[in-house]
Design a protein around this motif. Sequence first.
Motif, PDB file in Angstrom:
ATOM      1  N   ASP A  98       0.835  -1.203   0.000  1.00 37.14           N
ATOM      2  CA  ASP A  98       0.000   0.000   0.000  1.00 37.14           C
ATOM      3  C   ASP A  98       0.870   1.253   0.000  1.00 37.14           C
ATOM      4  O   ASP A  98       2.004   1.226   0.471  1.00 37.14           O
ATOM      5  CB  ASP A  98      -0.893   0.038   1.250  1.00 37.14           C
ATOM      6  CG  ASP A  98      -2.047  -0.961   1.166  1.00 37.14           C
ATOM      7  OD1 ASP A  98      -2.184  -1.616   0.119  1.00 37.14           O
ATOM      8  OD2 ASP A  98      -2.795  -1.063   2.159  1.00 37.14           O
ATOM      9  N   ASP A 100       0.190   3.947   1.751  1.00 37.31           N
ATOM     10  CA  ASP A 100      -0.067   4.802   2.925  1.00 37.31           C
ATOM     11  C   ASP A 100       0.715   4.401   4.176  1.00 37.31           C
ATOM     12  O   ASP A 100       0.340   4.777   5.287  1.00 37.31           O
ATOM     13  CB  ASP A 100      -1.568   4.829   3.227  1.00 37.31           C
ATOM     14  CG  ASP A 100      -2.118   3.447   3.525  1.00 37.31           C
ATOM     15  OD1 ASP A 100      -1.335   2.471   3.488  1.00 37.31           O
ATOM     16  OD2 ASP A 100      -3.328   3.335   3.789  1.00 37.31           O
ATOM     17  N   SER A 102       0.793   1.702   5.698  1.00 38.98           N
ATOM     18  CA  SER A 102       0.178   0.667   6.538  1.00 38.98           C
ATOM     19  C   SER A 102       1.072  -0.561   6.574  1.00 38.98           C
ATOM     20  O   SER A 102       1.104  -1.296   7.558  1.00 38.98           O
ATOM     21  CB  SER A 102      -1.184   0.264   5.971  1.00 38.98           C
ATOM     22  OG  SER A 102      -2.101   1.307   6.135  1.00 38.98           O
ATOM     23  N   PHE A 205       0.263  -3.803  11.248  1.00 39.39           N
ATOM     24  CA  PHE A 205      -0.443  -2.913  10.331  1.00 39.39           C
ATOM     25  C   PHE A 205      -0.644  -1.559  11.019  1.00 39.39           C
ATOM     26  O   PHE A 205      -1.258  -1.483  12.081  1.00 39.39           O
ATOM     27  CB  PHE A 205      -1.800  -3.540  10.004  1.00 39.39           C
ATOM     28  CG  PHE A 205      -2.594  -2.822   8.944  1.00 39.39           C
ATOM     29  CD1 PHE A 205      -2.605  -3.292   7.641  1.00 39.39           C
ATOM     30  CD2 PHE A 205      -3.356  -1.696   9.256  1.00 39.39           C
ATOM     31  CE1 PHE A 205      -3.343  -2.650   6.659  1.00 39.39           C
ATOM     32  CE2 PHE A 205      -4.092  -1.047   8.284  1.00 39.39           C
ATOM     33  CZ  PHE A 205      -4.086  -1.528   6.981  1.00 39.39           C
ATOM     34  N   ARG A 208      -3.392   4.392   8.312  1.00 46.19           N
ATOM     35  CA  ARG A 208      -2.846   5.535   7.586  1.00 46.19           C
ATOM     36  C   ARG A 208      -2.874   6.785   8.451  1.00 46.19           C
ATOM     37  O   ARG A 208      -3.800   7.015   9.220  1.00 46.19           O
ATOM     38  CB  ARG A 208      -3.603   5.765   6.287  1.00 46.19           C
ATOM     39  CG  ARG A 208      -5.088   6.056   6.469  1.00 46.19           C
ATOM     40  CD  ARG A 208      -5.717   6.572   5.179  1.00 46.19           C
ATOM     41  NE  ARG A 208      -5.741   5.639   4.087  1.00 46.19           N
ATOM     42  CZ  ARG A 208      -5.097   5.824   2.943  1.00 46.19           C
ATOM     43  NH1 ARG A 208      -4.388   6.919   2.757  1.00 46.19           N
ATOM     44  NH2 ARG A 208      -5.161   4.943   1.989  1.00 46.19           N
TER      45      ARG A 208
END
Length: 378
Positions: A98, A100, A102, A205, A208
């Motif tokens: 991803d 962002d 994460s 995780f 964001r």
Amino acid sequence: MLLTGNPKLSIIIPTFNESANIGRMIDSILSILRNSGIHGEVLVVDDSSRDGTIRIVQEIAASNPEVRIIVREDDPGLSQSVVEGFSAAKGDILLVIDADFSHPPSMIPEMYNAVCSGADIAVGSRYLKGGGIEDWPLKRRIISLGATGMARILVPEVTDPVSGFFALKRSVVSDAPLRPRGYKILLEVLGRGRWVTVTELPFTFHDREAGESKLRMSTMTEYAAQVISIALSALVSRTGHVYSEWMRLIKFGLVGLSGIVVNMGLLYLLTEYAGLYYLVSAVVAIELSILNNFILNDLWTFSSRRLIHRYSWIKRLFAFHIIAAGGLLINLGVLYLLTEFGGIYYMVANLAGILVAFLWNFFLNRHLTWKGGVPRLN
Ligand code: GDD
Ligand code: MN
């Protein structure tokens, strides 16, 4: 070190309106590649963002030939973008991350090495020991657990089959009949891709910090349709991991039928020829049919799992008994409820009870008694 020729690793970043993250993300990936000596490329697959994402990437690409961007105009979607990235990538190993933050880009070398050392697929897992999720509201955790649970019905050997952070050999997806839709591209790859070994690496995780998530309600219904479609087409195509789970379910059912034969046969023989009181015969017959089922499932249904059993034989036997007792109660409960409150004929209600108890027995035994899974590579 001057790196020429095709990159070994293609890092695919799907983006939609990620101007707050994408610049930092690419910088950080480039420096990780440089420091670890991995010959890689960065491939951003964008769905026509309107917030400047495209321009930011183009600027970086102008001075870094290993950075490219694909701007999609039709059929927007995360999974579709990732699959387009698979075909445009030049490397033999593909990694999806991803934009962002994460997923920690610092884990890229580790994921890459896992595939280099033999795994067909390496999955970043939130549910493996050492992994986790930071800053998720309860609602989102529950939704995610439900989604993960559904996916684990199909691919029980992977703890996080809906992770968006994974690496794979190109051959896993190059001619797989993927039908990319929705958010869960990894499940599509696990369900329809060509692979034998998978390994998982734990990660935490991070939600964001910038920009917003695009997860919608329609994503969830799409997801349920995806799970069903993968399950059904595995049955039709008769290949892959999901198909072997179907086979396991069928074997478990056949063993169950053999148990009924043992049970009925012994009840008759012990009562008629050994002269036992029929309730005493029944107790013996039930226990021996449970043993019959356990042994056959142990040697047949759950033997092909390249399985390192987590529990000893005696513990498996014990767990099998407890689950069978639970199954019996469930059978009786469904029979009672459907007959008393559903107004259904008791013989039909009992069939429903048997079916529910069968599924209970299968899934609990698969996840507890014969827990194990494929050996980890590292
Ligand atoms: N090209 C494209 N098209 N990219 C998209 C789209 C789209 O329609 N929607 C989202 N993205 C990009 C985002 O820009 C981001 O880089 C990444 O895909 C993940 O999107 P988020 O919206 O941040 O996802 P999330 O945080 O809710 O979901 C994450 O968790 C899931 C597991 O629960 C993602 O990591 C998923 O990949 C993962 O499956
Ligand atoms: Mn996100």
